[in-house]
Motif scaffolding. Structure first.
Motif, PDB file in Angstrom:
ATOM      1  N   GLY A  30       0.790  -1.226   0.000  1.00 62.39           N
ATOM      2  CA  GLY A  30       0.000   0.000   0.000  1.00 62.39           C
ATOM      3  C   GLY A  30       0.819   1.271   0.000  1.00 62.39           C
ATOM      4  O   GLY A  30       0.337   2.330   0.436  1.00 62.39           O
ATOM      5  N   LEU A  31       2.050   1.191  -0.508  1.00 62.86           N
ATOM      6  CA  LEU A  31       2.898   2.385  -0.604  1.00 62.86           C
ATOM      7  C   LEU A  31       2.533   3.123  -1.893  1.00 62.86           C
ATOM      8  O   LEU A  31       3.290   3.165  -2.865  1.00 62.86           O
ATOM      9  N   LEU A  32       1.336   3.701  -1.873  1.00 65.49           N
ATOM     10  CA  LEU A  32       0.748   4.306  -3.068  1.00 65.49           C
ATOM     11  C   LEU A  32       0.209   5.693  -2.754  1.00 65.49           C
ATOM     12  O   LEU A  32      -0.220   5.964  -1.630  1.00 65.49           O
ATOM     13  N   ASP A  33       0.237   6.548  -3.746  1.00 60.89           N
ATOM     14  CA  ASP A  33      -0.330   7.888  -3.607  1.00 60.89           C
ATOM     15  C   ASP A  33      -1.646   7.922  -4.382  1.00 60.89           C
ATOM     16  O   ASP A  33      -1.679   7.672  -5.587  1.00 60.89           O
ATOM     17  N   THR A  34      -2.727   8.188  -3.678  1.00 60.86           N
ATOM     18  CA  THR A  34      -4.040   8.228  -4.307  1.00 60.86           C
ATOM     19  C   THR A  34      -4.526   9.662  -4.432  1.00 60.86           C
ATOM     20  O   THR A  34      -4.203  10.513  -3.593  1.00 60.86           O
ATOM     21  N   PRO A  35      -5.304   9.983  -5.447  1.00 58.68           N
ATOM     22  CA  PRO A  35      -5.789  11.353  -5.641  1.00 58.68           C
ATOM     23  C   PRO A  35      -6.672  11.814  -4.481  1.00 58.68           C
ATOM     24  O   PRO A  35      -7.386  11.023  -3.867  1.00 58.68           O
ATOM     25  N   ASN A  36      -6.600  13.122  -4.184  1.00 61.91           N
ATOM     26  CA  ASN A  36      -7.494  13.729  -3.198  1.00 61.91           C
ATOM     27  C   ASN A  36      -7.707  15.189  -3.568  1.00 61.91           C
ATOM     28  O   ASN A  36      -7.435  15.583  -4.716  1.00 61.91           O
ATOM     29  N   TYR A  37      -8.172  16.004  -2.613  1.00 64.27           N
ATOM     30  CA  TYR A  37      -8.506  17.389  -2.942  1.00 64.27           C
ATOM     31  C   TYR A  37      -7.285  18.209  -3.336  1.00 64.27           C
ATOM     32  O   TYR A  37      -7.412  19.240  -4.014  1.00 64.27           O
ATOM     33  N   ARG A  38      -6.079  17.759  -2.918  1.00 57.90           N
ATOM     34  CA  ARG A  38      -4.869  18.484  -3.285  1.00 57.90           C
ATOM     35  C   ARG A  38      -4.119  17.812  -4.428  1.00 57.90           C
ATOM     36  O   ARG A  38      -3.360  18.456  -5.145  1.00 57.90           O
ATOM     37  N   LYS A  39      -4.306  16.505  -4.604  1.00 55.48           N
ATOM     38  CA  LYS A  39      -3.538  15.739  -5.576  1.00 55.48           C
ATOM     39  C   LYS A  39      -4.454  15.324  -6.709  1.00 55.48           C
ATOM     40  O   LYS A  39      -5.381  14.553  -6.503  1.00 55.48           O
ATOM     41  N   HIS A  40      -4.155  15.819  -7.897  1.00 51.50           N
ATOM     42  CA  HIS A  40      -5.080  15.656  -9.014  1.00 51.50           C
ATOM     43  C   HIS A  40      -4.577  14.675 -10.073  1.00 51.50           C
ATOM     44  O   HIS A  40      -5.035  14.719 -11.211  1.00 51.50           O
ATOM     45  N   HIS A  41      -3.620  13.798  -9.703  1.00 56.86           N
ATOM     46  CA  HIS A  41      -3.163  12.819 -10.666  1.00 56.86           C
ATOM     47  C   HIS A  41      -4.199  11.708 -10.800  1.00 56.86           C
ATOM     48  O   HIS A  41      -5.143  11.617 -10.014  1.00 56.86           O
ATOM     49  N   GLN A  42      -4.016  10.854 -11.795  1.00 58.27           N
ATOM     50  CA  GLN A  42      -4.971   9.788 -12.062  1.00 58.27           C
ATOM     51  C   GLN A  42      -4.444   8.462 -11.519  1.00 58.27           C
ATOM     52  O   GLN A  42      -3.313   8.070 -11.790  1.00 58.27           O
ATOM     53  N   GLY A  43      -5.282   7.768 -10.760  1.00 55.44           N
ATOM     54  CA  GLY A  43      -4.936   6.450 -10.268  1.00 55.44           C
ATOM     55  C   GLY A  43      -3.955   6.453  -9.116  1.00 55.44           C
ATOM     56  O   GLY A  43      -3.408   7.486  -8.742  1.00 55.44           O
ATOM     57  N   ALA A  44      -3.722   5.271  -8.544  1.00 48.39           N
ATOM     58  CA  ALA A  44      -2.764   5.102  -7.452  1.00 48.39           C
ATOM     59  C   ALA A  44      -1.356   4.976  -8.026  1.00 48.39           C
ATOM     60  O   ALA A  44      -1.105   4.153  -8.909  1.00 48.39           O
ATOM     61  N   VAL A  45      -0.441   5.800  -7.529  1.00 45.59           N
ATOM     62  CA  VAL A  45       0.922   5.861  -8.064  1.00 45.59           C
ATOM     63  C   VAL A  45       1.899   5.376  -6.995  1.00 45.59           C
ATOM     64  O   VAL A  45       1.869   5.858  -5.858  1.00 45.59           O
ATOM     65  N   PRO A  46       2.794   4.440  -7.325  1.00 48.17           N
ATOM     66  CA  PRO A  46       3.767   3.937  -6.335  1.00 48.17           C
ATOM     67  C   PRO A  46       4.700   5.044  -5.822  1.00 48.17           C
ATOM     68  O   PRO A  46       5.242   5.824  -6.607  1.00 48.17           O
ATOM     69  N   LEU A  47       4.885   5.075  -4.508  1.00 54.57           N
ATOM     70  CA  LEU A  47       5.751   6.072  -3.867  1.00 54.57           C
ATOM     71  C   LEU A  47       7.114   5.443  -3.574  1.00 54.57           C
ATOM     72  O   LEU A  47       7.527   5.306  -2.419  1.00 54.57           O
ATOM     73  N   ILE A  48       7.819   5.091  -4.622  1.00 50.57           N
ATOM     74  CA  ILE A  48       9.044   4.301  -4.458  1.00 50.57           C
ATOM     75  C   ILE A  48      10.300   5.013  -4.948  1.00 50.57           C
ATOM     76  O   ILE A  48      11.407   4.465  -4.817  1.00 50.57           O
ATOM     77  N   GLY A  49      10.174   6.208  -5.483  1.00 47.50           N
ATOM     78  CA  GLY A  49      11.331   6.884  -6.066  1.00 47.50           C
ATOM     79  C   GLY A  49      12.457   7.116  -5.071  1.00 47.50           C
ATOM     80  O   GLY A  49      13.634   6.851  -5.362  1.00 47.50           O
ATOM     81  N   GLY A  50      12.112   7.604  -3.883  1.00 49.56           N
ATOM     82  CA  GLY A  50      13.136   7.892  -2.888  1.00 49.56           C
ATOM     83  C   GLY A  50      13.846   6.641  -2.410  1.00 49.56           C
ATOM     84  O   GLY A  50      15.075   6.629  -2.241  1.00 49.56           O
ATOM     85  N   VAL A  51      13.080   5.566  -2.176  1.00 51.43           N
ATOM     86  CA  VAL A  51      13.676   4.310  -1.731  1.00 51.43           C
ATOM     87  C   VAL A  51      14.600   3.765  -2.815  1.00 51.43           C
ATOM     88  O   VAL A  51      15.708   3.279  -2.527  1.00 51.43           O
ATOM     89  N   ALA A  52      14.178   3.834  -4.075  1.00 56.53           N
ATOM     90  CA  ALA A  52      14.993   3.338  -5.179  1.00 56.53           C
ATOM     91  C   ALA A  52      16.293   4.134  -5.296  1.00 56.53           C
ATOM     92  O   ALA A  52      17.366   3.559  -5.523  1.00 56.53           O
ATOM     93  N   ILE A  53      16.203   5.447  -5.144  1.00 52.03           N
ATOM     94  CA  ILE A  53      17.406   6.285  -5.199  1.00 52.03           C
ATOM     95  C   ILE A  53      18.376   5.887  -4.097  1.00 52.03           C
ATOM     96  O   ILE A  53      19.586   5.737  -4.328  1.00 52.03           O
ATOM     97  N   PHE A  54      17.855   5.687  -2.883  1.00 53.98           N
ATOM     98  CA  PHE A  54      18.741   5.305  -1.779  1.00 53.98           C
ATOM     99  C   PHE A  54      19.377   3.945  -2.031  1.00 53.98           C
ATOM    100  O   PHE A  54      20.575   3.754  -1.757  1.00 53.98           O
TER     101      PHE A  54
END
Length: 338
Positions: A30-54
């Motif tokens: 469930g490490l996902l970013d889902t749209p809300n009143y502030r976030k207007h992207h489409q669908g659930a997006v994996p929040l893995i960029g920072g972990v991958a960089i590290f």
């Protein structure tokens, strides 16, 4: 040059592989970013960029570098910051707890490396200024500020990563010019690790599914960049002047400061999210996200170039500080009027 090519290839490859490996894990936990009143992207997006960089940075550092004591401390502290970001992405932890961990990590770094942010140079034009023990507090404020500055930049695709990449490129140039190979390599590894993330975030090349950096990524990059700035300006050997650091992170720093001042003046918490950042203003002005990204990146490159020019031409520090404060005053006024 051979060493640089090894770490460039390795950092890119391991970050790329980490992104591929972490995507199914993000879906399961469930490490996902889902749209809300502030976030207007489409669908659930994996929040893995920072972990991958590290992961890319850590594996490259452990395999291809003989880590110094400083690098081991920085890598360990960075892991704490990444884990804090992951928990925040998963559970949305409180601001107080985030600040406590960030401040504690900074104090640990100061004590372990015997470095604070106490030397300000001749910024005010009358003598070199060293604020002594107050440097511990200034270091905590600077690191927390840097973390939040890059976190607040993470509002449209590619922006936080691009801002960090520009800052790291400037640091590579500064360290290389003074023969600080250890710090230069560290900056190179992080800079290269950002590139696969940007490809995935912008859905370029091999990447068809978007990923986000997450708080883990913006916290990590802000933490590392500010610490590289501190290590470059505060040790016995000073690789560049303290005032130059302001120009290296000019756009994230000014945007964060201006937004926080506006929030406080309105009686709100400075950490309360809103949609009044620079990228939001460009979007409301009619630009699409790629156009806004291009304009902000161009401005960041310009301001960073001014900082580098001031450093290499040794323009007096008080002039560079006056220029930066004037730029911020104009920025804040324009933002307020808009």
């Amino acid at each position: 040059m051979e060493d640089e090519m090894e770490i460039i290839f390795s950092s890119f490859l391991f970050t790329f592989l980490a992104i591929k490996a972490l995507k199914p894990i993000a879906d399961k936990v469930g490490l996902l970013d889902t749209p809300n009143y502030r976030k207007h992207h489409q669908g659930a997006v994996p929040l893995i960029g920072g972990v991958a960089i590290f992961i890319g940075v850590a594996i490259t550092s452990l395999i291809f570098m003989t880590l110094s004591y400083q690098q081991k401390i920085l890598l360990g502290s960075s892991l704490i910051i990444v884990l804090l970001g992951v928990f925040d992405d998963l559970r949305d932890i409180s601001v107080r707890f985030r600040l406590f961990v960030q401040a504690s990590s900074t104090i640990f770094m100061c004590l372990s490396l015997n470095v604070t942010l106490s030397y300000l140079g001749n910024m005010f034009g009358f003598s070199e200024l060293n604020i002594g023990v107050i440097g511990y507090l200034v270091a905590v404020i600077a690191v927390i500020g840097g973390i939040n500055a890059y976190n607040m930049m993470d509002g449209i695709d590619g922006l936080a990563g691009s801002m960090a990449l520009i800052s790291l490129m400037a640091l590579i140039i500064l360290f290389a010019s003074k023969g600080a190979i250890e710090y230069m390599h560290w900056a190179i590894i992080f800079a290269v690790a950002i590139i696969p993330y940007l490809f995935a975030n912008l859905k370029l090349g091999w990447f068809k599914q978007k990923i986000f950096m997450g708080d883990a990524g913006s916290m990590l990059l802000g933490f590392v960049i500010v610490w590289l700035l501190i290590l470059g300006t505060q040790q016995e050997t000073k690789y560049f002047r303290t005032v130059t650091a302001l120009w290296i992170i000019a756009i994230p720093l000014m945007d964060m400061a201006a937004i926080m001042i506006r929030r406080i003046r309105k009686g709100n918490s400075p950490f309360r999210p809103d949609r009044n950042h620079l990228h939001h203003i460009f979007l409301r002005a009619g630009l699409n996200s790629r156009q806004a990204l291009g304009v902000i990146v161009a401005a960041a490159l310009l301001f960073t170039s001014v900082g580098l020019a001031g450093e290499f031409w040794q323009i007096p520090e008080w002039i560079m500080l006056s220029g930066f404060l004037s730029l911020f005053a104009g920025y804040y006024y324009s933002l307020h009027r808009i």
